[in-house]
Motif scaffolding. Structure first.
Motif, PDB file in Angstrom:
ATOM      1  N   GLN A  43      31.046  33.539 -42.865  1.00  0.00           N
ATOM      2  CA  GLN A  43      30.079  34.509 -43.368  1.00  0.00           C
ATOM      3  C   GLN A  43      30.646  35.931 -43.399  1.00  0.00           C
ATOM      4  OE1 GLN A  43      27.051  33.779 -40.375  1.00  0.00           O
ATOM      5  NE2 GLN A  43      25.736  32.842 -41.902  1.00  0.00           N
ATOM      6  N   THR A  70      24.678  34.591 -37.607  1.00  0.00           N
ATOM      7  CA  THR A  70      24.496  35.604 -38.658  1.00  0.00           C
ATOM      8  C   THR A  70      24.178  36.968 -38.046  1.00  0.00           C
ATOM      9  OG1 THR A  70      23.676  33.921 -40.180  1.00  0.00           O
ATOM     10  CG2 THR A  70      23.138  36.192 -40.694  1.00  0.00           C
ATOM     11  N   VAL A 257      20.826  36.589 -45.032  1.00  0.00           N
ATOM     12  CA  VAL A 257      21.911  35.605 -44.906  1.00  0.00           C
ATOM     13  C   VAL A 257      21.375  34.468 -44.052  1.00  0.00           C
ATOM     14  CG1 VAL A 257      24.275  35.164 -44.142  1.00  0.00           C
ATOM     15  CG2 VAL A 257      23.670  37.431 -45.010  1.00  0.00           C
ATOM     16  N   THR A 374      23.550  29.398 -47.542  1.00  0.00           N
ATOM     17  CA  THR A 374      24.529  28.316 -47.400  1.00  0.00           C
ATOM     18  C   THR A 374      23.745  27.018 -47.285  1.00  0.00           C
ATOM     19  OG1 THR A 374      26.076  29.771 -46.245  1.00  0.00           O
ATOM     20  CG2 THR A 374      26.436  27.406 -46.020  1.00  0.00           C
ATOM     21  N   ILE A 430      27.663  28.100 -51.097  1.00  0.00           N
ATOM     22  CA  ILE A 430      27.159  29.405 -50.693  1.00  0.00           C
ATOM     23  C   ILE A 430      26.638  30.079 -51.958  1.00  0.00           C
ATOM     24  CG2 ILE A 430      27.699  31.640 -49.638  1.00  0.00           C
ATOM     25  CD1 ILE A 430      29.979  30.185 -48.117  1.00  0.00           C
TER      26      ILE A 430
END
Length: 437
Positions: A43, A70, A257, A374, A430
């Motif tokens: 990430q 994240t 995210v 993702t 992603i």
């Protein structure tokens, strides 16, 4: 600027995306071996690129926070971070990973806890639940009870949280549950009888490792100038919440995210079953007193409350609504009959809940914000559920367009090889969306 950013993201190497050559000690990732953790190094280059595009003034949200990799990656770049999850073990783990700890204070607390354990001559078992003797030998129950009592004696809540996470990993390693799967499967009796393990020795060794890992991560934040007066300089919010019902903040964000489940938690990654045994030993009041689900009732309680886990309305109503948004889902489901159709209906319920969750997220996202998802595909009835295409269609239906996408091989994500009737895939997509309105 958009084209440059797109080229920059698309140029990220396959080695980085696949999570090759990353350091396991980065980001305090290994303090609890949580299922299906995102690898932060995957990430990180995406978060870094988008941070520059957003002029480094970033508020990041992860509505399916899991092990909060994240959030800690966002903190490394000085972002405001918000995460929520339905799993109480995720909340505890995330609280610890996003807190500031002094290494010396943890070492002192560890000495107190270990001393308290060693001075404890009681054989009283503190915890009782159905089938406890199936999942823990009597000796392990006695040792875990000594650890439990020692942690409870610690006066500081933040310190207790740290050691509850140590206990959670100790339970994973010393219970009779196999560690090779996230579903609860008992080890063979002969293996249980022949194991030479001590919960106290395991706890001591995990504690030392975790103190090092959390301290290493905090030192990264200090070097970057993101810790001032023993506190992270930006906002951190970690909350218990069901994203299918609400996002529990009024704040707005310019970066999302996340990595949602691949499907309902009964048939893909059973986060709840994984968490069931550790949570028996951790007092809910030390996690979050706003938790409203009875997560200790059964091993399936958390998974049943997760996306696609509940039957709230008729499948016909759901299909009518969701098939209009995703032709890919409609084509997948309508090819089956009878028993296979029933299995495919679980996919529809999951996608419906995912779609509903996105509706809860979008009002919290600012104009020109980025959403990084993702997601993996999976097999049901020996056919591929194209989660990536379905997700694109759901966003298109909401007027949110795809900015760019990447593909990665799953090399270093802790995933189950096979589950009941879904075989996991070996790649993940992603997908990066941009909300322009």
């Amino acid at each position: 600027m958009s084209e440059n950013l797109k080229r920059h993201i698309e140029a990220i190497s396959s080695e980085t995306l696949n999570g090759e050559n990353y350091s396991r000690s980065d980001f305090a990732r290994s303090i609890l071996n949580y299922p299906a953790m995102m690898v932060p190094s995957v990430q990180e280059p995406i978060i870094e690129a988008l941070s520059y595009a957003l002029n480094k003034n970033v508020s990041l949200m992860d509505p399916f926070m899991g092990a909060s990799n994240t959030l800690v990656t966002g903190m490394k770049y000085g972002m405001n971070v918000f995460g929520q999850d339905i799993n109480p073990l995720s909340i505890l783990l995330s609280q610890v990973k996003t807190s500031f700890y002094q290494k010396e204070e943890l070492i002192d607390a560890e000495k107190r806890v270990i001393s308290s354990i060693n001075d404890d001559n009681s054989d009283v078992i503190e915890i009782s639940f159905i089938n406890i003797d199936k999942w823990f030998t009597k000796d392990i129950q006695i040792e875990l009870s000594k650890v439990y009592r020692a942690i409870r004696r610690e006066p500081n809540l933040k310190t207790r949280k740290f050691f509850w996470v140590v206990l959670a990993e100790t339970i994973r390693l010393t219970s009779n549950d196999r560690t090779s799967t996230f579903k609860m499967h008992m080890r063979p009796i002969e293996e249980i009888n022949s194991r030479q393990i001590s919960a106290i020795k395991t706890f001591t060794s995990v504690s030392k490792k975790n103190i090092k890992n959390i301290s290493d991560y905090i030192s990264v934040l200090i070097q970057s100038g993101y810790i001032k007066k023993e506190k992270y300089v930006k906002n951190i919010d970690v909350v218990w919440g069901d994203t299918n019902s609400e996002i529990k903040t009024k704040k707005t964000f310019n970066l999302l995210v996340t990595s949602p489940p691949y499907g309902d938690n009964q048939t893909t990654v059973t986060y709840g079953q994984f968490s069931y045994l550790p949570l028996q030993w951790i007092p809910v009041e030390d996690i979050d007193d706003s938790i409203t689900i009875d997560y200790l009732k059964t091993a399936q309680s958390i998974d049943n409350k997760s996306l696609g886990g509940q039957v709230k309305e008729s499948i016909n109503e759901i299909e009518e609504r969701v098939f209009e948004k995703s032709k890919t889902l409609k084509k997948f489901v309508t090819q089956f009959k009878d028993n296979e159709k029933k299995k495919a209906e679980k996919v529809t319920r999951f996608i419906n809940d995912l779609d509903n969750s996105i509706d809860k997220m979008l009002p919290r996202m600012k104009k020109d914000s980025f959403l990084v998802w993702t997601i993996g595909n999976r097999n049901v009835n020996k056919q591929v559920v194209q989660n990536d295409l379905i997700l694109k269609e759901l966003f298109t239906h909401k007027g949110v367009s795809l900015f760019t996408d990447l593909e990665r091989e799953i090399l270093s994500k802790r995933m189950p090889g096979r589950n009941n009737f879904s075989n996991m895939m070996s790649k993940e997509k992603i997908l990066i969306f941009k909300k322009t309105n």
